[in-house]
Design a protein around this motif. Structure first.
Motif, mmCIF file in Angstrom:
data_model
loop_
_atom_site.group_PDB
_atom_site.id
_atom_site.type_symbol
_atom_site.label_atom_id
_atom_site.label_comp_id
_atom_site.label_asym_id
_atom_site.label_seq_id
_atom_site.Cartn_x
_atom_site.Cartn_y
_atom_site.Cartn_z
ATOM 1 N N GLN A 1 -0.855 -4.027 -8.510
ATOM 2 C CA GLN A 1 -0.634 -3.205 -7.309
ATOM 3 C C GLN A 1 -1.467 -3.797 -6.136
ATOM 4 N N GLN A 2 -2.717 -3.623 -6.543
ATOM 5 C CA GLN A 2 -4.024 -4.173 -5.971
ATOM 6 C C GLN A 2 -3.778 -5.778 -5.697
ATOM 7 N N ALA A 3 -3.520 -6.421 -6.546
ATOM 8 C CA ALA A 3 -3.250 -7.991 -6.225
ATOM 9 C C ALA A 3 -2.186 -8.159 -5.523
ATOM 10 N N ASP A 4 -1.261 -7.485 -5.341
ATOM 11 C CA ASP A 4 0.146 -7.637 -4.841
ATOM 12 C C ASP A 4 -0.214 -7.230 -3.467
ATOM 13 N N SER A 5 -1.011 -6.318 -2.950
ATOM 14 C CA SER A 5 -1.276 -6.121 -1.757
ATOM 15 C C SER A 5 -2.266 -7.241 -1.155
ATOM 16 N N GLU A 6 -3.345 -7.715 -1.981
ATOM 17 C CA GLU A 6 -4.147 -8.471 -1.548
ATOM 18 C C GLU A 6 -3.519 -10.007 -1.165
ATOM 19 N N THR A 7 -2.667 -10.299 -1.901
ATOM 20 C CA THR A 7 -1.857 -11.714 -1.797
ATOM 21 C C THR A 7 -0.429 -11.608 -1.376
ATOM 22 N N LYS A 8 -0.126 -10.593 -0.643
ATOM 23 C CA LYS A 8 1.402 -10.417 -0.286
ATOM 24 C C LYS A 8 1.881 -11.622 0.727
ATOM 25 N N GLU A 9 0.857 -12.086 1.265
ATOM 26 C CA GLU A 9 1.286 -13.022 2.389
ATOM 27 C C GLU A 9 1.291 -14.582 1.422
ATOM 28 N N GLY A 10 0.789 -14.895 0.418
ATOM 29 C CA GLY A 10 0.673 -15.862 -0.236
ATOM 30 C C GLY A 10 2.183 -16.187 -1.146
ATOM 31 N N LEU B 1 -3.736 1.662 -20.856
ATOM 32 C CA LEU B 1 -4.075 0.292 -20.446
ATOM 33 C C LEU B 1 -2.960 -0.227 -19.803
ATOM 34 N N LEU B 2 -1.581 0.270 -20.024
ATOM 35 C CA LEU B 2 -0.615 -0.220 -19.163
ATOM 36 C C LEU B 2 -0.754 0.114 -17.852
ATOM 37 N N GLN B 3 -0.972 1.581 -17.701
ATOM 38 C CA GLN B 3 -1.287 2.042 -16.197
ATOM 39 C C GLN B 3 -2.668 1.526 -15.479
ATOM 40 N N SER B 4 -3.580 0.851 -16.060
ATOM 41 C CA SER B 4 -4.638 0.324 -15.643
ATOM 42 C C SER B 4 -4.298 -1.175 -15.221
ATOM 43 N N VAL B 5 -3.491 -1.662 -16.006
ATOM 44 C CA VAL B 5 -2.923 -2.964 -15.523
ATOM 45 C C VAL B 5 -2.088 -3.004 -14.243
ATOM 46 N N LYS B 6 -1.187 -2.189 -14.400
ATOM 47 C CA LYS B 6 -0.347 -1.761 -13.093
ATOM 48 C C LYS B 6 -1.130 -1.514 -11.806
ATOM 49 N N ARG B 7 -2.128 -0.661 -11.994
ATOM 50 C CA ARG B 7 -2.913 -0.308 -10.780
ATOM 51 C C ARG B 7 -3.738 -1.658 -10.380
ATOM 52 N N GLN B 8 -3.958 -2.676 -11.521
ATOM 53 C CA GLN B 8 -4.491 -3.946 -10.776
ATOM 54 C C GLN B 8 -3.506 -4.713 -10.184
ATOM 55 N N LEU C 1 1.770 -14.781 -6.940
ATOM 56 C CA LEU C 1 0.992 -13.505 -7.221
ATOM 57 C C LEU C 1 0.197 -13.786 -8.435
ATOM 58 N N ALA C 2 -1.158 -13.748 -8.124
ATOM 59 C CA ALA C 2 -2.091 -13.819 -9.210
ATOM 60 C C ALA C 2 -2.309 -12.816 -10.096
ATOM 61 N N LEU C 3 -2.166 -12.978 -11.420
ATOM 62 C CA LEU C 3 -2.081 -12.072 -12.475
ATOM 63 C C LEU C 3 -3.574 -11.443 -12.921
ATOM 64 N N PRO C 4 -3.945 -10.424 -13.014
ATOM 65 C CA PRO C 4 -5.263 -9.878 -13.398
ATOM 66 C C PRO C 4 -5.538 -10.921 -14.710
ATOM 67 N N THR C 5 -6.851 -11.408 -14.924
ATOM 68 C CA THR C 5 -7.250 -11.989 -16.078
ATOM 69 C C THR C 5 -8.526 -11.342 -16.864
ATOM 70 N N GLN C 6 -8.873 -10.163 -16.346
ATOM 71 C CA GLN C 6 -9.796 -9.188 -17.164
ATOM 72 C C GLN C 6 -9.546 -7.659 -16.968
#
Length: 405
Positions: A192-201, A183-190, A204-209
């Motif tokens: 990392q993806q969210a960080d790369s998508e919003t790195k200019e913002g 579970l933690l590995q899946s959350v970390k992957r999400q 940092l939006a945390l995953p909700t699901q």
């Protein structure tokens, strides 16, 4: 009590002397053994134990000189080393397993040893794939596949000029992880993806699901407040304990001072009575005289307090009794009762009673002085025993380490 302590110290000293003699004899009465030819010989350590040094004295032409002799470990013969190599090949695969059960399924780090135990054989390693396994035996988890990877290992054995090798295989898999770790590995992957998508913002939006299930986020609780509370409780307890100990020490010091001053008080008071001065006036005279010369003496402070009570109209009989109670020492309670009783019976015979009381008080003072001296002597035994222990450690420990059994 003090005699027993000194007796114990004497026993310790005698035991130390005896032990020192034994150690000296063990260290200095050894003789170097000789072979049948009359040559002095020194035993080598067995294979794999390493070399050692012996500090010897050489006697030549009437002169003595110290020399350090290095005794290297016993070497294998050519026949023996081949047998040792074959034994090492049989053992090496088990020795490197670490936490793994077999080389068919390796999911944790291998222990790629560098020396075979109890033989002195050095081991070096060669791998056919450094992508999944490092030369130290650590797994590269980021490169491991679920279906596993077959890795060839080559162990190179070396003993002096003699060499041998042994090849074998290990099937390396990713480490087993629990559901919570997945579970933690899946959350970390999400993340990392969210960080790369919003790195200019700005945020940092945390995953909700995760896998269709809702995720809630909270700050980790900080427990330092409990530590601060515990520290406060400890400090409060120490404050109370220190204050109680201070009061106990002050009370003990007060009692000792009162007991030591009692003979002088009785003698001076009896001197005034012998000069024909009434009890009340003698009391006042002692209290007034002592105010300047004996400041900080508890008995004279209590006498002055008693004098003020009388001047304010209190009963003289009760004032003497209160004086004895406030002092909280048996001798002063006795004095207060004597003065109170003699107000009813008159002062006849009071001087003789006080003389006897003074004689008894002086004997008690001698006993107090003797006891204080014994206590001071007992306190000195602690540092003496500490110094004795340090001396014993300095002498005996190196002696035992130097004994060759």
């Amino acid at each position: 009590m003090v005699k027993q302590v000194y007796k114990r110290a004497i026993y310790i000293l005698i035991g130390t002397i005896f032990l020192s003699i034994v150690v000296y004899c063990v260290d200095n009465c050894r003789k170097i053994p000789q072979n049948k030819k009359g040559e002095s010989i020194l035993k080598r350590e067995s294979q794999g134990k390493g070399s050692r040094e012996e500090e010897l004295i050489i006697e030549f032409d009437g002169k003595h000189s110290a020399i350090d002799v290095e005794i290297k470990e016993q070497q294998y013969s050519k026949e023996e080393i081949q047998e040792v190599f074959e034994q090492a090949k049989k053992e090496i695969e088990q020795l490197i397993l670490g936490k793994n059960e077999s080389l068919e399924e390796v999911r944790s780090n291998l222990n790629l040893i560098k020396v075979m135990p109890d033989s002195g054989i050095e081991v070096s390693w060669e791998l056919d794939s450094y992508d999944v396994l490092q030369i130290t035996g650590e797994l590269r988890t980021e490169n491991l596949q679920d279906e596993g990877t077959l890795v060839k290992l080559k162990a190179l054995f070396t003993y002096g000029q003699e060499k041998a090798e042994h090849q074998f295989y290990a099937h390396v898999y990713p480490p087993k992880i629990t559901d919570s770790e997945q579970l933690l590995q899946s959350v970390k992957r999400q993340l990392q993806q969210a960080d790369s998508e919003t790195k200019e913002g700005e945020y940092l939006a945390l995953p909700t699901q995760l896998d269709g299930k809702k995720i809630s986020w909270h700050y980790k609780k900080d427990m330092r407040a409990f530590g601060l509370f515990f520290l406060g409780v400890v400090l409060a307890g120490l404050t109370v304990a220190l204050e109680k100990q201070k009061q106990i020490n002050e009370k003990k010091e007060r009692e000792v001072q009162l007991s030591r001053d009692y003979p002088q008080v009785i003698s001076t008071f009896n001197l005034y009575l012998g000069a024909g001065i009434p009890v009340r006036k003698a009391w006042f005279q002692m209290a007034i005289t002592a105010q300047g010369a004996n400041q900080g003496r508890y008995v004279y402070e209590e006498m002055a307090y008693t004098m003020y009570e009388m001047q304010n109209g209190a009963s003289e009989k009760e004032c003497y009794e209160h004086f004895g109670k406030r002092c909280q020492v048996a001798s002063y309670r006795k004095l207060g009762m004597l003065l109170s009783q003699n107000l009813r019976k008159g002062t006849k015979g009071l001087s003789q009673i006080l003389q006897k009381e003074a004689a008894i008080a002086f004997e008690e003072r001698k006993g107090i002085a003797k006891r204080l001296g014994e206590e001071a002597g007992t306190k000195l035994l602690g540092p003496m025993f500490l110094m004795l222990g340090i001396v014993l450690i300095i002498i005996i420990v190196p002696a035992f380490f130097s004994i060759q059994i």
